[in-house]
Design an enzyme around this catalytic site. Structure first.
Site, mmCIF file in Angstrom:
data_model
loop_
_atom_site.group_PDB
_atom_site.id
_atom_site.type_symbol
_atom_site.label_atom_id
_atom_site.label_comp_id
_atom_site.label_asym_id
_atom_site.label_seq_id
_atom_site.Cartn_x
_atom_site.Cartn_y
_atom_site.Cartn_z
ATOM 1 C CB SER A 200 1.889 -13.080 5.487
ATOM 2 O OG SER A 200 2.232 -12.602 4.162
ATOM 3 C CG HIS A 228 2.877 -12.563 9.097
ATOM 4 N ND1 HIS A 228 1.575 -12.627 9.728
ATOM 5 C CD2 HIS A 228 2.830 -11.482 8.315
ATOM 6 C CE1 HIS A 228 1.030 -11.873 8.899
ATOM 7 N NE2 HIS A 228 1.579 -11.376 7.993
ATOM 8 C CE LYS A 259 0.672 -8.592 9.740
ATOM 9 N NZ LYS A 259 0.615 -7.220 9.411
#
Length: 413
Positions: A200, A228, A259
Protein backbone atom coordinates in the site's frame (compact mmCIF):
# COMPACT_ATOMS: atom_id res chain seq x y z
CA UNK A 1 -16.34 10.71 52.23
CA UNK A 2 -13.29 11.92 50.32
CA UNK A 3 -12.83 15.65 50.63
CA UNK A 4 -10.20 18.15 49.62
CA UNK A 5 -6.59 17.28 49.38
CA UNK A 6 -4.25 16.05 52.05
CA UNK A 7 -1.04 14.40 50.87
CA UNK A 8 -2.44 10.97 51.64
CA UNK A 9 -5.78 11.59 50.00
CA UNK A 10 -6.50 9.06 47.18
CA UNK A 11 -8.26 11.75 45.16
CA UNK A 12 -5.18 13.99 45.34
CA UNK A 13 -3.01 11.09 44.18
CA UNK A 14 -5.27 10.40 41.20
CA UNK A 15 -5.35 14.09 40.25
CA UNK A 16 -1.55 14.22 40.40
CA UNK A 17 -1.27 11.09 38.24
CA UNK A 18 -3.69 12.54 35.70
CA UNK A 19 -1.75 15.80 35.60
CA UNK A 20 1.52 13.94 35.06
CA UNK A 21 -0.08 11.89 32.27
CA UNK A 22 -1.30 15.09 30.59
CA UNK A 23 2.19 16.62 30.75
CA UNK A 24 3.78 13.53 29.23
CA UNK A 25 1.18 13.29 26.47
CA UNK A 26 1.47 16.98 25.59
CA UNK A 27 5.26 16.63 25.41
CA UNK A 28 4.96 13.63 23.07
CA UNK A 29 2.45 15.45 20.88
CA UNK A 30 4.72 18.50 20.71
CA UNK A 31 7.59 16.24 19.63
CA UNK A 32 5.43 14.88 16.80
CA UNK A 33 4.61 18.42 15.66
CA UNK A 34 8.27 19.41 15.91
CA UNK A 35 9.32 16.47 13.74
CA UNK A 36 6.92 17.57 11.03
CA UNK A 37 5.00 14.27 11.17
CA UNK A 38 1.72 15.59 12.61
CA UNK A 39 -1.28 14.12 10.80
CA UNK A 40 -4.23 16.44 10.44
CA UNK A 41 -7.71 15.35 9.36
CA UNK A 42 -9.52 17.27 6.67
CA UNK A 43 -13.29 17.18 7.04
CA UNK A 44 -15.32 16.31 3.93
CA UNK A 45 -18.81 17.75 3.54
CA UNK A 46 -19.82 15.67 0.52
CA UNK A 47 -19.84 12.11 -0.77
CA UNK A 48 -16.57 10.35 -1.41
CA UNK A 49 -15.57 10.71 -5.03
CA UNK A 50 -13.15 12.36 -7.47
CA UNK A 51 -14.64 15.78 -6.66
CA UNK A 52 -15.15 16.84 -3.04
CA UNK A 53 -16.40 19.71 -0.95
CA UNK A 54 -14.63 20.38 2.35
CA UNK A 55 -16.14 21.95 5.46
CA UNK A 56 -13.22 24.37 5.53
CA UNK A 57 -14.45 25.77 2.24
CA UNK A 58 -13.81 25.19 -1.40
CA UNK A 59 -15.98 23.26 -3.82
CA UNK A 60 -14.75 21.12 -6.67
CA UNK A 61 -11.67 19.87 -4.85
CA UNK A 62 -10.04 17.07 -6.86
CA UNK A 63 -9.50 14.02 -4.68
CA UNK A 64 -6.37 11.96 -5.37
CA UNK A 65 -5.85 10.12 -2.10
CA UNK A 66 -8.82 7.80 -1.53
CA UNK A 67 -8.85 4.01 -1.91
CA UNK A 68 -11.96 4.43 -4.07
CA UNK A 69 -10.22 2.68 -6.95
CA UNK A 70 -13.34 1.84 -8.98
CA UNK A 71 -15.43 4.86 -8.01
CA UNK A 72 -18.04 2.61 -6.40
CA UNK A 73 -18.29 4.55 -3.11
CA UNK A 74 -20.89 6.80 -4.71
CA UNK A 75 -22.15 4.52 -7.47
CA UNK A 76 -25.97 4.89 -7.63
CA UNK A 77 -26.63 1.15 -7.75
CA UNK A 78 -24.36 0.55 -4.76
CA UNK A 79 -26.07 3.29 -2.75
CA UNK A 80 -29.50 1.95 -3.72
CA UNK A 81 -28.54 -1.58 -2.62
CA UNK A 82 -27.37 -0.26 0.76
CA UNK A 83 -30.65 1.64 1.26
CA UNK A 84 -32.70 -1.43 0.38
CA UNK A 85 -30.73 -3.61 2.81
CA UNK A 86 -31.12 -0.98 5.53
CA UNK A 87 -34.87 -0.86 5.00
CA UNK A 88 -35.32 -4.64 4.90
CA UNK A 89 -32.81 -5.83 7.50
CA UNK A 90 -32.46 -2.83 9.85
CA UNK A 91 -29.57 -0.72 11.07
CA UNK A 92 -27.64 -3.48 12.79
CA UNK A 93 -27.79 -6.78 14.65
CA UNK A 94 -26.80 -5.68 18.17
CA UNK A 95 -24.93 -8.95 18.44
CA UNK A 96 -22.09 -11.12 17.27
CA UNK A 97 -22.62 -13.71 14.57
CA UNK A 98 -22.93 -16.90 16.62
CA UNK A 99 -25.34 -15.47 19.20
CA UNK A 100 -28.01 -13.82 17.09
CA UNK A 101 -26.17 -11.79 14.48
CA UNK A 102 -26.24 -13.80 11.25
CA UNK A 103 -28.69 -12.77 8.55
CA UNK A 104 -29.28 -14.33 5.17
CA UNK A 105 -27.46 -11.46 3.47
CA UNK A 106 -24.28 -12.27 5.44
CA UNK A 107 -24.32 -15.85 4.16
CA UNK A 108 -25.14 -14.70 0.63
CA UNK A 109 -22.22 -12.26 0.60
CA UNK A 110 -19.80 -14.87 1.94
CA UNK A 111 -20.85 -17.27 -0.81
CA UNK A 112 -20.42 -14.50 -3.40
CA UNK A 113 -16.93 -13.61 -2.14
CA UNK A 114 -15.84 -17.26 -2.33
CA UNK A 115 -17.23 -17.53 -5.86
CA UNK A 116 -15.53 -14.30 -6.94
CA UNK A 117 -12.14 -15.54 -5.70
CA UNK A 118 -12.84 -19.12 -6.84
CA UNK A 119 -12.35 -20.46 -3.32
CA UNK A 120 -14.36 -22.90 -1.19
CA UNK A 121 -15.72 -20.57 1.48
CA UNK A 122 -15.39 -17.13 3.07
CA UNK A 123 -15.94 -15.44 6.42
CA UNK A 124 -16.82 -11.77 7.05
CA UNK A 125 -15.15 -9.44 9.56
CA UNK A 126 -15.72 -5.85 10.65
CA UNK A 127 -12.51 -4.93 8.80
CA UNK A 128 -9.55 -6.57 7.10
CA UNK A 129 -7.51 -5.43 10.09
CA UNK A 130 -9.71 -7.78 12.12
CA UNK A 131 -9.32 -10.54 9.54
CA UNK A 132 -5.54 -10.23 9.81
CA UNK A 133 -5.72 -10.06 13.59
CA UNK A 134 -7.81 -13.22 13.68
CA UNK A 135 -6.22 -15.67 11.29
CA UNK A 136 -2.64 -16.28 12.46
CA UNK A 137 -3.50 -16.95 16.10
CA UNK A 138 -6.26 -19.37 15.14
CA UNK A 139 -4.23 -21.21 12.48
CA UNK A 140 -0.66 -21.37 13.79
CA UNK A 141 0.80 -23.02 16.91
CA UNK A 142 4.28 -23.01 18.52
CA UNK A 143 5.09 -25.95 16.23
CA UNK A 144 4.57 -23.81 13.12
CA UNK A 145 6.36 -20.96 11.35
CA UNK A 146 5.24 -17.81 9.59
CA UNK A 147 7.49 -15.97 7.13
CA UNK A 148 6.52 -12.33 6.59
CA UNK A 149 7.72 -9.67 4.14
CA UNK A 150 9.34 -6.86 6.14
CA UNK A 151 7.08 -4.23 4.53
CA UNK A 152 3.80 -6.03 5.10
CA UNK A 153 0.86 -3.93 6.27
CA UNK A 154 0.71 -3.10 9.98
CA UNK A 155 -2.36 -5.32 10.42
CA UNK A 156 -0.42 -8.38 9.19
CA UNK A 157 2.46 -7.53 11.51
CA UNK A 158 0.10 -7.10 14.47
CA UNK A 159 -1.76 -10.32 13.64
CA UNK A 160 1.50 -12.26 13.52
CA UNK A 161 2.53 -10.77 16.88
CA UNK A 162 -0.59 -12.31 18.43
CA UNK A 163 0.24 -15.85 17.40
CA UNK A 164 2.70 -18.26 19.04
CA UNK A 165 4.30 -19.48 15.82
CA UNK A 166 8.01 -19.10 15.10
CA UNK A 167 8.41 -15.79 13.28
CA UNK A 168 10.68 -15.07 10.32
CA UNK A 169 10.92 -11.73 8.52
CA UNK A 170 12.39 -11.68 5.03
CA UNK A 171 13.70 -8.67 3.12
CA UNK A 172 11.13 -6.89 0.99
CA UNK A 173 10.34 -9.02 -2.08
CA UNK A 174 13.81 -10.65 -1.78
CA UNK A 175 13.41 -14.22 -2.96
CA UNK A 176 16.94 -15.27 -1.98
CA UNK A 177 16.29 -14.19 1.58
CA UNK A 178 12.88 -15.87 1.60
CA UNK A 179 14.45 -19.12 0.39
CA UNK A 180 17.09 -18.96 3.11
CA UNK A 181 14.37 -18.40 5.72
CA UNK A 182 12.31 -21.28 4.29
CA UNK A 183 15.33 -23.57 4.53
CA UNK A 184 15.79 -22.59 8.17
CA UNK A 185 12.06 -23.10 8.85
CA UNK A 186 12.03 -26.71 7.61
CA UNK A 187 12.28 -27.88 11.21
CA UNK A 188 8.77 -26.60 11.91
CA UNK A 189 5.54 -28.50 11.27
CA UNK A 190 3.75 -26.00 9.02
CA UNK A 191 5.23 -23.05 7.13
CA UNK A 192 3.11 -20.08 6.02
CA UNK A 193 4.49 -17.33 3.76
CA UNK A 194 2.54 -14.11 4.37
CA UNK A 195 2.70 -11.14 2.02
CA UNK A 196 0.72 -8.20 0.76
CA UNK A 197 -0.34 -8.82 -2.81
CA UNK A 198 0.09 -5.11 -3.59
CA UNK A 199 2.00 -3.03 -1.04
CA UNK A 200 0.00 0.00 0.00
CA UNK A 201 2.82 2.47 0.61
CA UNK A 202 4.98 1.81 -2.45
CA UNK A 203 2.53 0.51 -5.02
CA UNK A 204 4.71 -2.50 -5.85
CA UNK A 205 3.31 -5.98 -6.47
CA UNK A 206 4.60 -9.09 -4.72
CA UNK A 207 6.45 -11.60 -6.96
CA UNK A 208 3.79 -14.24 -6.38
CA UNK A 209 5.01 -16.60 -9.09
CA UNK A 210 8.40 -16.88 -7.42
CA UNK A 211 6.88 -17.01 -3.92
CA UNK A 212 4.59 -19.86 -4.96
CA UNK A 213 7.48 -21.73 -6.59
CA UNK A 214 9.48 -21.50 -3.37
CA UNK A 215 6.44 -22.51 -1.32
CA UNK A 216 6.02 -25.60 -3.49
CA UNK A 217 9.74 -26.43 -3.24
CA UNK A 218 9.75 -26.16 0.55
CA UNK A 219 6.23 -27.47 1.23
CA UNK A 220 4.83 -24.18 2.51
CA UNK A 221 1.47 -22.43 2.24
CA UNK A 222 0.93 -18.93 0.81
CA UNK A 223 -1.23 -16.20 2.37
CA UNK A 224 -1.85 -12.86 0.63
CA UNK A 225 -3.51 -9.64 1.75
CA UNK A 226 -5.35 -8.25 -1.27
CA UNK A 227 -6.75 -4.98 0.11
CA UNK A 228 -5.03 -2.93 -2.59
CA UNK A 229 -5.69 -5.42 -5.40
CA UNK A 230 -9.20 -6.84 -5.06
CA UNK A 231 -11.54 -5.44 -7.67
CA UNK A 232 -9.07 -4.04 -10.19
CA UNK A 233 -5.89 -6.12 -10.60
CA UNK A 234 -6.07 -9.05 -12.99
CA UNK A 235 -8.23 -9.53 -16.10
CA UNK A 236 -11.41 -9.79 -14.00
CA UNK A 237 -10.30 -7.79 -10.98
CA UNK A 238 -9.78 -10.83 -8.76
CA UNK A 239 -6.40 -9.62 -7.58
CA UNK A 240 -2.68 -10.28 -7.80
CA UNK A 241 -3.04 -14.06 -7.90
CA UNK A 242 -5.19 -13.72 -11.03
CA UNK A 243 -2.86 -11.07 -12.48
CA UNK A 244 0.15 -13.37 -12.09
CA UNK A 245 -1.60 -16.65 -12.90
CA UNK A 246 -1.26 -18.38 -9.51
CA UNK A 247 -4.86 -18.56 -8.29
CA UNK A 248 -4.50 -22.33 -7.73
CA UNK A 249 -1.30 -21.92 -5.72
CA UNK A 250 -2.38 -19.31 -3.13
CA UNK A 251 -4.11 -20.99 -0.17
CA UNK A 252 -5.53 -18.06 1.82
CA UNK A 253 -6.71 -14.58 0.82
CA UNK A 254 -7.62 -11.77 3.18
CA UNK A 255 -9.11 -8.61 1.74
CA UNK A 256 -11.41 -5.68 2.36
CA UNK A 257 -14.84 -4.41 1.39
CA UNK A 258 -13.77 -0.90 2.36
CA UNK A 259 -11.71 0.08 -0.67
CA UNK A 260 -12.60 -0.91 -4.25
CA UNK A 261 -15.66 -2.97 -3.21
CA UNK A 262 -17.96 -0.13 -2.24
CA UNK A 263 -15.69 1.70 0.16
CA UNK A 264 -17.78 1.31 3.32
CA UNK A 265 -16.21 -1.15 5.77
CA UNK A 266 -15.70 -4.83 6.35
CA UNK A 267 -13.13 -7.46 5.52
CA UNK A 268 -12.95 -11.17 4.91
CA UNK A 269 -10.91 -14.35 4.70
CA UNK A 270 -11.49 -16.77 1.84
CA UNK A 271 -9.88 -20.18 1.35
CA UNK A 272 -10.37 -23.85 2.22
CA UNK A 273 -13.68 -24.61 3.94
CA UNK A 274 -12.10 -26.35 6.98
CA UNK A 275 -10.05 -23.19 7.63
CA UNK A 276 -13.14 -20.98 7.42
CA UNK A 277 -15.00 -23.36 9.75
CA UNK A 278 -12.10 -23.16 12.23
CA UNK A 279 -12.12 -19.35 12.11
CA UNK A 280 -15.83 -19.33 12.99
CA UNK A 281 -14.92 -21.31 16.12
CA UNK A 282 -11.66 -19.67 17.20
CA UNK A 283 -11.05 -16.32 15.56
CA UNK A 284 -11.40 -13.77 18.36
CA UNK A 285 -12.25 -10.68 16.23
CA UNK A 286 -15.04 -12.71 14.61
CA UNK A 287 -16.36 -14.16 17.87
CA UNK A 288 -16.28 -10.90 19.83
CA UNK A 289 -17.25 -8.23 17.25
CA UNK A 290 -20.72 -7.25 16.12
CA UNK A 291 -21.95 -8.45 12.74
CA UNK A 292 -21.42 -6.24 9.71
CA UNK A 293 -24.34 -3.76 9.37
CA UNK A 294 -26.85 -4.74 6.68
CA UNK A 295 -26.27 -1.55 4.66
CA UNK A 296 -22.56 -2.36 4.42
CA UNK A 297 -23.34 -5.91 3.33
CA UNK A 298 -25.81 -4.63 0.74
CA UNK A 299 -23.41 -2.20 -0.93
CA UNK A 300 -20.52 -4.69 -0.98
CA UNK A 301 -22.74 -7.35 -2.48
CA UNK A 302 -23.84 -5.01 -5.26
CA UNK A 303 -20.23 -3.99 -5.93
CA UNK A 304 -19.32 -7.64 -6.46
CA UNK A 305 -22.33 -8.07 -8.75
CA UNK A 306 -21.09 -5.20 -10.91
CA UNK A 307 -17.60 -6.69 -11.12
CA UNK A 308 -18.82 -10.18 -11.97
CA UNK A 309 -21.19 -8.86 -14.64
CA UNK A 310 -18.40 -7.02 -16.50
CA UNK A 311 -14.67 -6.44 -16.22
CA UNK A 312 -14.96 -3.03 -17.92
CA UNK A 313 -14.61 -1.03 -14.70
CA UNK A 314 -11.63 -3.06 -13.53
CA UNK A 315 -9.89 -2.69 -16.87
CA UNK A 316 -10.37 1.09 -17.02
CA UNK A 317 -7.59 1.66 -14.48
CA UNK A 318 -4.50 0.80 -16.51
CA UNK A 319 -4.52 3.69 -19.02
CA UNK A 320 -5.28 6.31 -16.36
CA UNK A 321 -2.57 4.98 -14.07
CA UNK A 322 -0.05 5.01 -16.92
CA UNK A 323 -1.04 8.57 -17.87
CA UNK A 324 -0.29 9.91 -14.40
CA UNK A 325 2.92 7.92 -13.90
CA UNK A 326 4.40 8.86 -17.28
CA UNK A 327 3.53 12.57 -17.02
CA UNK A 328 4.89 12.85 -13.46
CA UNK A 329 8.10 11.05 -14.42
CA UNK A 330 8.52 13.34 -17.42
CA UNK A 331 8.12 16.33 -15.09
CA UNK A 332 11.08 15.08 -13.03
CA UNK A 333 9.39 13.33 -10.07
CA UNK A 334 10.33 9.89 -8.78
CA UNK A 335 7.25 7.64 -8.64
CA UNK A 336 7.60 4.42 -6.66
CA UNK A 337 6.03 1.11 -7.63
CA UNK A 338 5.00 -0.05 -11.06
CA UNK A 339 1.71 -0.22 -12.98
CA UNK A 340 -0.40 0.23 -9.83
CA UNK A 341 -2.87 3.08 -9.17
CA UNK A 342 -0.99 3.72 -5.94
CA UNK A 343 1.55 6.26 -7.20
CA UNK A 344 3.87 7.45 -4.39
CA UNK A 345 5.61 10.72 -5.21
CA UNK A 346 8.89 10.19 -3.35
CA UNK A 347 10.19 13.28 -1.53
CA UNK A 348 12.23 11.94 1.39
CA UNK A 349 11.69 14.84 3.79
CA UNK A 350 8.62 14.73 6.06
CA UNK A 351 8.26 18.51 6.29
CA UNK A 352 8.51 18.87 2.52
CA UNK A 353 5.80 16.25 2.01
CA UNK A 354 3.49 17.98 4.49
CA UNK A 355 4.06 21.49 3.11
CA UNK A 356 3.64 20.39 -0.49
CA UNK A 357 0.40 18.56 0.35
CA UNK A 358 -1.01 21.73 1.92
CA UNK A 359 0.06 23.79 -1.07
CA UNK A 360 -1.57 21.27 -3.40
CA UNK A 361 -4.84 21.74 -1.51
CA UNK A 362 -4.56 25.48 -2.04
CA UNK A 363 -4.55 24.64 -5.75
CA UNK A 364 -7.64 22.45 -5.41
CA UNK A 365 -5.89 19.04 -5.26
CA UNK A 366 -6.52 16.85 -2.20
CA UNK A 367 -3.43 14.73 -1.46
CA UNK A 368 -1.76 13.73 1.82
CA UNK A 369 1.87 13.57 2.87
CA UNK A 370 2.99 10.26 4.41
CA UNK A 371 5.82 10.17 6.90
CA UNK A 372 7.12 8.17 9.86
CA UNK A 373 5.74 5.98 11.44
CA UNK A 374 3.44 5.23 8.48
CA UNK A 375 6.54 4.89 6.28
CA UNK A 376 10.22 4.52 7.28
CA UNK A 377 12.21 7.60 8.23
CA UNK A 378 13.71 9.26 5.17
CA UNK A 379 11.01 7.75 2.92
CA UNK A 380 8.38 10.49 3.16
CA UNK A 381 6.15 10.82 0.15
CA UNK A 382 2.82 12.08 -1.14
CA UNK A 383 0.81 9.01 -2.06
CA UNK A 384 -1.40 9.69 -5.06
CA UNK A 385 -4.16 7.18 -5.86
CA UNK A 386 -5.83 7.01 -9.26
CA UNK A 387 -9.50 6.10 -9.58
CA UNK A 388 -11.49 4.78 -12.50
CA UNK A 389 -13.71 7.86 -12.21
CA UNK A 390 -10.86 10.36 -12.68
CA UNK A 391 -10.98 11.97 -16.11
CA UNK A 392 -7.88 12.64 -18.21
CA UNK A 393 -8.42 16.33 -17.47
CA UNK A 394 -8.42 15.60 -13.72
CA UNK A 395 -5.12 13.76 -14.03
CA UNK A 396 -3.51 16.49 -16.12
CA UNK A 397 -4.61 19.17 -13.65
CA UNK A 398 -3.07 17.18 -10.80
CA UNK A 399 0.25 16.85 -12.65
CA UNK A 400 0.29 20.58 -13.42
CA UNK A 401 -0.29 21.43 -9.75
CA UNK A 402 2.48 19.04 -8.63
CA UNK A 403 4.87 20.63 -11.09
CA UNK A 404 4.11 24.16 -9.83
CA UNK A 405 4.37 23.17 -6.17
CA UNK A 406 7.46 21.03 -6.71
CA UNK A 407 9.31 23.93 -8.29
CA UNK A 408 8.16 26.34 -5.59
CA UNK A 409 9.54 24.13 -2.79
CA UNK A 410 12.69 22.93 -4.53
CA UNK A 411 11.55 19.37 -5.20
CA UNK A 412 12.06 20.03 -8.91
CA UNK A 413 14.80 22.10 -10.61
Amino acid sequence: LLRGGGAGNPRSASVAAAAELRRRLEKELEDIRGAGTWKSERVIASRQGPHLRLTAGGAGILNFCANNYLGLSSHPEVIRAAAEALEKFGAGLSSVRFICGTQSIHKDLEEKIARFHQREDAILYASCFDANAGIFEALLTPEDAVLSDELNHASIIDGIRLCKANKYRYKHMDMQDLEAKLQDAQKHRLRLVATDGAFSMDGDIAPLREICQLAQKYDALVFIDECHATGFLGPNGRGTDELLGVMDKVTIINSTLGKALGGAAGGYTTGPKPLIDLLRQRSRPYLFSNSLPPAVVGCASKALDLLMESNAIAQSMAAKTQRFRSKMTAAGFTISGKDHPICPVMLGDARLAAVMAEDMLNRGIYVIGFSYPVVPKGKARIRVQISAVHSDEDIDRCVEAFTEVGRKHGALP
